[in-house]
Motif scaffolding. Structure first.
Motif, PDB file in Angstrom:
ATOM      1  N   MET A 173       0.843  -1.193   0.000  1.00 35.91           N
ATOM      2  CA  MET A 173       0.000   0.000   0.000  1.00 35.91           C
ATOM      3  C   MET A 173       0.884   1.251   0.000  1.00 35.91           C
ATOM      4  O   MET A 173       2.001   1.233   0.502  1.00 35.91           O
ATOM      5  CB  MET A 173      -0.915  -0.012   1.232  1.00 35.91           C
ATOM      6  N   ASN A 174       0.350   2.295  -0.531  1.00 39.22           N
ATOM      7  CA  ASN A 174       1.018   3.597  -0.573  1.00 39.22           C
ATOM      8  C   ASN A 174       1.354   4.053   0.850  1.00 39.22           C
ATOM      9  O   ASN A 174       0.480   4.110   1.711  1.00 39.22           O
ATOM     10  CB  ASN A 174       0.065   4.572  -1.263  1.00 39.22           C
ATOM     11  N   PRO A 175       2.618   4.397   1.122  1.00 41.07           N
ATOM     12  CA  PRO A 175       2.985   4.804   2.489  1.00 41.07           C
ATOM     13  C   PRO A 175       2.255   6.065   2.960  1.00 41.07           C
ATOM     14  O   PRO A 175       1.960   6.202   4.146  1.00 41.07           O
ATOM     15  CB  PRO A 175       4.492   5.035   2.418  1.00 41.07           C
ATOM     16  N   ARG A 176       1.953   6.962   2.053  1.00 39.42           N
ATOM     17  CA  ARG A 176       1.215   8.182   2.425  1.00 39.42           C
ATOM     18  C   ARG A 176      -0.204   7.817   2.869  1.00 39.42           C
ATOM     19  O   ARG A 176      -0.702   8.329   3.857  1.00 39.42           O
ATOM     20  CB  ARG A 176       1.197   9.143   1.233  1.00 39.42           C
ATOM     21  N   ILE A 177      -0.827   6.912   2.135  1.00 40.94           N
ATOM     22  CA  ILE A 177      -2.175   6.466   2.509  1.00 40.94           C
ATOM     23  C   ILE A 177      -2.133   5.773   3.862  1.00 40.94           C
ATOM     24  O   ILE A 177      -2.974   6.036   4.725  1.00 40.94           O
ATOM     25  CB  ILE A 177      -2.778   5.545   1.418  1.00 40.94           C
ATOM     26  N   GLU A 178      -1.159   4.904   4.054  1.00 45.08           N
ATOM     27  CA  GLU A 178      -1.031   4.202   5.345  1.00 45.08           C
ATOM     28  C   GLU A 178      -0.893   5.191   6.495  1.00 45.08           C
ATOM     29  O   GLU A 178      -1.533   5.041   7.535  1.00 45.08           O
ATOM     30  CB  GLU A 178       0.180   3.276   5.337  1.00 45.08           C
ATOM     31  N   SER A 179      -0.058   6.183   6.296  1.00 43.59           N
ATOM     32  CA  SER A 179       0.174   7.183   7.330  1.00 43.59           C
ATOM     33  C   SER A 179      -1.110   7.946   7.669  1.00 43.59           C
ATOM     34  O   SER A 179      -1.438   8.151   8.845  1.00 43.59           O
ATOM     35  CB  SER A 179       1.261   8.154   6.859  1.00 43.59           C
ATOM     36  N   LEU A 180      -1.842   8.348   6.641  1.00 41.39           N
ATOM     37  CA  LEU A 180      -3.092   9.089   6.873  1.00 41.39           C
ATOM     38  C   LEU A 180      -4.160   8.192   7.495  1.00 41.39           C
ATOM     39  O   LEU A 180      -4.913   8.629   8.367  1.00 41.39           O
ATOM     40  CB  LEU A 180      -3.586   9.706   5.562  1.00 41.39           C
ATOM     41  N   GLU A 181      -4.229   6.941   7.048  1.00 42.21           N
ATOM     42  CA  GLU A 181      -5.212   5.991   7.604  1.00 42.21           C
ATOM     43  C   GLU A 181      -5.011   5.805   9.108  1.00 42.21           C
ATOM     44  O   GLU A 181      -5.977   5.657   9.849  1.00 42.21           O
ATOM     45  CB  GLU A 181      -5.106   4.632   6.898  1.00 42.21           C
ATOM     46  N   LYS A 182      -3.763   5.817   9.547  1.00 46.86           N
ATOM     47  CA  LYS A 182      -3.477   5.630  10.971  1.00 46.86           C
ATOM     48  C   LYS A 182      -4.019   6.774  11.825  1.00 46.86           C
ATOM     49  O   LYS A 182      -4.271   6.600  13.016  1.00 46.86           O
ATOM     50  CB  LYS A 182      -1.970   5.498  11.199  1.00 46.86           C
ATOM     51  N   MET A 183      -4.192   7.941  11.224  1.00 51.84           N
ATOM     52  CA  MET A 183      -4.687   9.102  11.971  1.00 51.84           C
ATOM     53  C   MET A 183      -6.206   9.146  12.103  1.00 51.84           C
ATOM     54  O   MET A 183      -6.742   9.910  12.907  1.00 51.84           O
ATOM     55  CB  MET A 183      -4.203  10.387  11.302  1.00 51.84           C
ATOM     56  N   LEU A 202      -9.996  18.039   6.992  1.00 48.32           N
ATOM     57  CA  LEU A 202      -8.743  18.153   6.241  1.00 48.32           C
ATOM     58  C   LEU A 202      -8.045  16.804   6.095  1.00 48.32           C
ATOM     59  O   LEU A 202      -7.539  16.470   5.014  1.00 48.32           O
ATOM     60  CB  LEU A 202      -7.808  19.170   6.891  1.00 48.32           C
ATOM     61  N   LEU A 203      -8.027  16.008   7.152  1.00 48.46           N
ATOM     62  CA  LEU A 203      -7.423  14.679   7.076  1.00 48.46           C
ATOM     63  C   LEU A 203      -8.162  13.828   6.046  1.00 48.46           C
ATOM     64  O   LEU A 203      -7.534  13.180   5.196  1.00 48.46           O
ATOM     65  CB  LEU A 203      -7.435  13.986   8.437  1.00 48.46           C
ATOM     66  N   ARG A 204      -9.468  13.825   6.106  1.00 47.16           N
ATOM     67  CA  ARG A 204     -10.264  13.017   5.174  1.00 47.16           C
ATOM     68  C   ARG A 204     -10.076  13.506   3.735  1.00 47.16           C
ATOM     69  O   ARG A 204      -9.982  12.708   2.805  1.00 47.16           O
ATOM     70  CB  ARG A 204     -11.741  13.040   5.565  1.00 47.16           C
ATOM     71  N   PHE A 205      -9.997  14.828   3.558  1.00 51.26           N
ATOM     72  CA  PHE A 205      -9.763  15.414   2.243  1.00 51.26           C
ATOM     73  C   PHE A 205      -8.392  14.976   1.713  1.00 51.26           C
ATOM     74  O   PHE A 205      -8.258  14.556   0.570  1.00 51.26           O
ATOM     75  CB  PHE A 205      -9.855  16.945   2.333  1.00 51.26           C
ATOM     76  N   SER A 206      -7.379  15.057   2.555  1.00 48.51           N
ATOM     77  CA  SER A 206      -6.026  14.662   2.155  1.00 48.51           C
ATOM     78  C   SER A 206      -5.962  13.184   1.789  1.00 48.51           C
ATOM     79  O   SER A 206      -5.341  12.803   0.784  1.00 48.51           O
ATOM     80  CB  SER A 206      -5.036  14.952   3.291  1.00 48.51           C
ATOM     81  N   LEU A 207      -6.621  12.363   2.572  1.00 47.41           N
ATOM     82  CA  LEU A 207      -6.649  10.928   2.294  1.00 47.41           C
ATOM     83  C   LEU A 207      -7.378  10.660   0.979  1.00 47.41           C
ATOM     84  O   LEU A 207      -6.931   9.849   0.158  1.00 47.41           O
ATOM     85  CB  LEU A 207      -7.310  10.179   3.452  1.00 47.41           C
ATOM     86  N   GLY A 208      -8.466  11.361   0.754  1.00 52.20           N
ATOM     87  CA  GLY A 208      -9.198  11.213  -0.507  1.00 52.20           C
ATOM     88  C   GLY A 208      -8.339  11.566  -1.702  1.00 52.20           C
ATOM     89  O   GLY A 208      -8.361  10.873  -2.734  1.00 52.20           O
ATOM     90  N   ASN A 209      -7.569  12.635  -1.580  1.00 56.77           N
ATOM     91  CA  ASN A 209      -6.674  13.016  -2.675  1.00 56.77           C
ATOM     92  C   ASN A 209      -5.636  11.937  -2.952  1.00 56.77           C
ATOM     93  O   ASN A 209      -5.301  11.664  -4.101  1.00 56.77           O
ATOM     94  CB  ASN A 209      -5.992  14.357  -2.376  1.00 56.77           C
TER      95      ASN A 209
END
Length: 106
Positions: A1-11, A20-27
């Motif tokens: 999995m994409n490390p950026r997605i993993e990092s955001l999912e953990k939050m 903002l977190l959900r928006f960033s994850l969606g992007n």
């Protein structure tokens, strides 16, 4: 999995969870060619902040990429109303163009 997605999912569901977190994850999901997951994130963003015009615009894009033209038009229409109320004229113009294109192709 994409490390950026993993990092955001953990939050998610933590103290920093919000629109903002959900928006960033969606992007990130859009970049990863996962429009359904992106749409889910953008929906969560607008649930947390219904005045987030960029999230409405992104939700429309994700839905369109996922083949849900009617849902995309609805998202764009909601986003247009929000953007116009906030004075975010450029975002409103862009969403009007995107919605018109989808309606013409339907």
């Amino acid at each position: 999995m994409n490390p950026r997605i993993e990092s955001l999912e953990k939050m998610i569901d933590g103290p920093r969870d919000g629109a903002l977190l959900r928006f960033s994850l969606g992007n990130e999901y859009l970049k990863a060619a996962a429009p359904q997951q992106a749409a889910n994130c953008f929906r969560a963003a607008v649930e947390r902040d219904p005045q987030y015009s960029a999230a409405w615009k992104a939700l429309g894009k994700a839905l369109a990429e996922n083949g849900d033209a009617a849902g995309a038009v609805q998202a764009y229409e909601a986003g247009i109303a929000v953007a116009e109320a906030k004075g975010d004229i450029q975002a409103a113009k862009e969403m009007k163009v995107f919605a018109r294109r989808l309606q013409k192709s339907a």
